[in-house]
Motif scaffolding. Structure first.
Motif, mmCIF file in Angstrom:
data_model
loop_
_atom_site.group_PDB
_atom_site.id
_atom_site.type_symbol
_atom_site.label_atom_id
_atom_site.label_comp_id
_atom_site.label_asym_id
_atom_site.label_seq_id
_atom_site.Cartn_x
_atom_site.Cartn_y
_atom_site.Cartn_z
ATOM 1 N N ASP A 177 -29.072 -26.379 60.485
ATOM 2 C CA ASP A 177 -28.429 -27.008 59.505
ATOM 3 C C ASP A 177 -26.958 -27.186 59.718
ATOM 4 O OD1 ASP A 177 -30.675 -27.229 57.857
ATOM 5 O OD2 ASP A 177 -29.915 -25.476 56.436
ATOM 6 N N GLU A 185 -40.125 -16.130 52.987
ATOM 7 C CA GLU A 185 -39.470 -16.394 53.987
ATOM 8 C C GLU A 185 -38.631 -15.226 54.502
ATOM 9 O OE1 GLU A 185 -36.548 -20.280 55.433
ATOM 10 O OE2 GLU A 185 -36.445 -19.315 53.171
ATOM 11 N N SER A 186 -39.217 -14.897 56.083
ATOM 12 C CA SER A 186 -38.218 -13.789 56.789
ATOM 13 C C SER A 186 -36.511 -14.084 56.897
ATOM 14 C CB SER A 186 -38.888 -13.282 57.945
ATOM 15 O OG SER A 186 -38.836 -14.527 58.906
ATOM 16 N N HIS A 187 -35.898 -13.000 57.400
ATOM 17 C CA HIS A 187 -34.492 -12.934 57.591
ATOM 18 C C HIS A 187 -34.453 -13.803 58.789
ATOM 19 C CE1 HIS A 187 -30.452 -11.927 57.983
ATOM 20 N NE2 HIS A 187 -30.513 -11.422 59.262
ATOM 21 N N THR A 188 -35.192 -13.601 60.119
ATOM 22 C CA THR A 188 -34.990 -14.610 60.858
ATOM 23 C C THR A 188 -35.366 -16.097 60.857
ATOM 24 O OG1 THR A 188 -35.893 -12.700 62.329
ATOM 25 C CG2 THR A 188 -35.944 -14.980 63.667
ATOM 26 N N THR A 189 -36.184 -16.394 60.037
ATOM 27 C CA THR A 189 -36.502 -17.688 59.478
ATOM 28 C C THR A 189 -35.268 -18.325 59.027
ATOM 29 O OG1 THR A 189 -38.755 -17.341 59.502
ATOM 30 C CG2 THR A 189 -38.153 -19.239 58.432
ATOM 31 N N ARG A 190 -34.641 -17.640 57.773
ATOM 32 C CA ARG A 190 -33.613 -18.156 57.056
ATOM 33 C C ARG A 190 -32.263 -18.396 57.920
ATOM 34 N NH1 ARG A 190 -35.305 -14.235 53.291
ATOM 35 N NH2 ARG A 190 -33.487 -12.695 54.143
ATOM 36 N N LYS A 191 -32.150 -17.406 59.114
ATOM 37 C CA LYS A 191 -31.099 -17.207 60.116
ATOM 38 C C LYS A 191 -31.125 -18.625 60.947
ATOM 39 C CE LYS A 191 -28.370 -14.624 63.416
ATOM 40 N NZ LYS A 191 -28.485 -13.441 63.825
ATOM 41 N N ARG A 249 -32.816 -21.290 60.242
ATOM 42 C CA ARG A 249 -32.680 -22.506 59.331
ATOM 43 C C ARG A 249 -31.383 -22.866 59.220
ATOM 44 N NH1 ARG A 249 -32.573 -22.897 54.220
ATOM 45 N NH2 ARG A 249 -33.344 -20.838 53.846
ATOM 46 N N ARG A 250 -30.571 -21.832 58.965
ATOM 47 C CA ARG A 250 -29.077 -22.140 58.652
ATOM 48 C C ARG A 250 -28.299 -22.963 59.911
ATOM 49 N NH1 ARG A 250 -28.286 -16.540 55.229
ATOM 50 N NH2 ARG A 250 -29.356 -17.111 53.390
#
Length: 235
Positions: A44, A32-38, A40-41
């Motif tokens: 949420d 999971e890339s940084h953009t995907t994590r950002k 997704r958060r």
């Protein structure tokens, strides 16, 4: 020769079976890339805020059809309590952290929270604070105001009576009557405007001695011109 071939074939079959067993068709999970994590958060957070608003609407608003007087009274008291609690919470939340330990991300998040809490508090204050009706004029106030209107009307009537002077009918010629009627019409309009000003506006300044002297001289000149039969306004 046949025995050797059959042995080689069995060995090949066993090797092929082991190779097929080792081969797997499942790909490893993508990192999971940084953009995907950002993203997704952020999603949420949005879903959490929407769920909180939905819970607040469901747990506070009852349908009007089944809401009794006691329920409305209890709900209003709860709204007042929630308003005070929200005010205290806003006061606690909007306290600034020391600049030395506050990062850029913390300041950004705090400002966004301040904006959200400010809007919520504004809506809550608008709902809770009810405006009182404008003060009703009492009977004594109405009576005093009407008496003042009557006094101003009498003063204006006396002023009009002093201003409008009539010449005796025995020495009045046709030209004099014509000039007097025109002057009466003009003085009537001026008196009407004067009455309107006097009955609505109080004089802002006292007339000076020079102004009174000039006005009286102008009245004398206009009176002599009217006696001679000259139309008003001629040089």
């Amino acid at each position: 020769m046949k025995v050797k071939l059959s042995g080689e074939v069995r060995l090949l079959e066993q090797a092929a079976a082991r190779l097929v067993q080792q081969v797997t068709t499942e790909l490893p999970a993508a990192v999971e890339s940084h953009t995907t994590r950002k993203a997704r958060r952020a999603a949420d957070v949005r879903w959490g805020q929407a769920a909180a608003r939905l819970v607040q609407q469901v747990t506070t608003e009852l349908p009007a059809a089944v809401e009794s007087h006691a329920t409305r009274k209890a709900r209003r008291a709860a709204d007042v309590r929630w308003g005070r609690a929200a005010a205290r919470l806003v006061q606690q939340v909007t306290t600034e952290l020391p600049a030395a330990v506050e990062s850029h991300a913390t300041r950004k998040a705090r400002r966004a929270a301040d904006v959200r809490w400010g809007r919520a508090a504004a809506r809550l204050v608008q709902q809770v604070t009810t405006e009182l009706p404008a003060a009703v004029e009492s009977h004594a106030t109405r009576k005093a105001r009407r008496a003042a209107d009557v006094r101003w009307g009498w003063a204006a009537a006396r002023l009009v009576q002093q201003v409008t002077t009539e010449l005796p009918a025995a020495v009045e010629s046709h030209a004099t009557r014509k000039a007097r009627r025109a002057a009466d019409v003009r003085w009537g309009w001026a008196a009407a405007r004067l009455v309107q000003q006097v009955t609505t506006e109080l004089p802002a300044a006292v007339e000076s001695h020079a102004t009174r002297k000039a006005r009286r001289a102008a009245d004398v000149r206009w009176g002599r011109a009217a006696a001679r039969g000259e139309p008003r306004g001629s040089a």
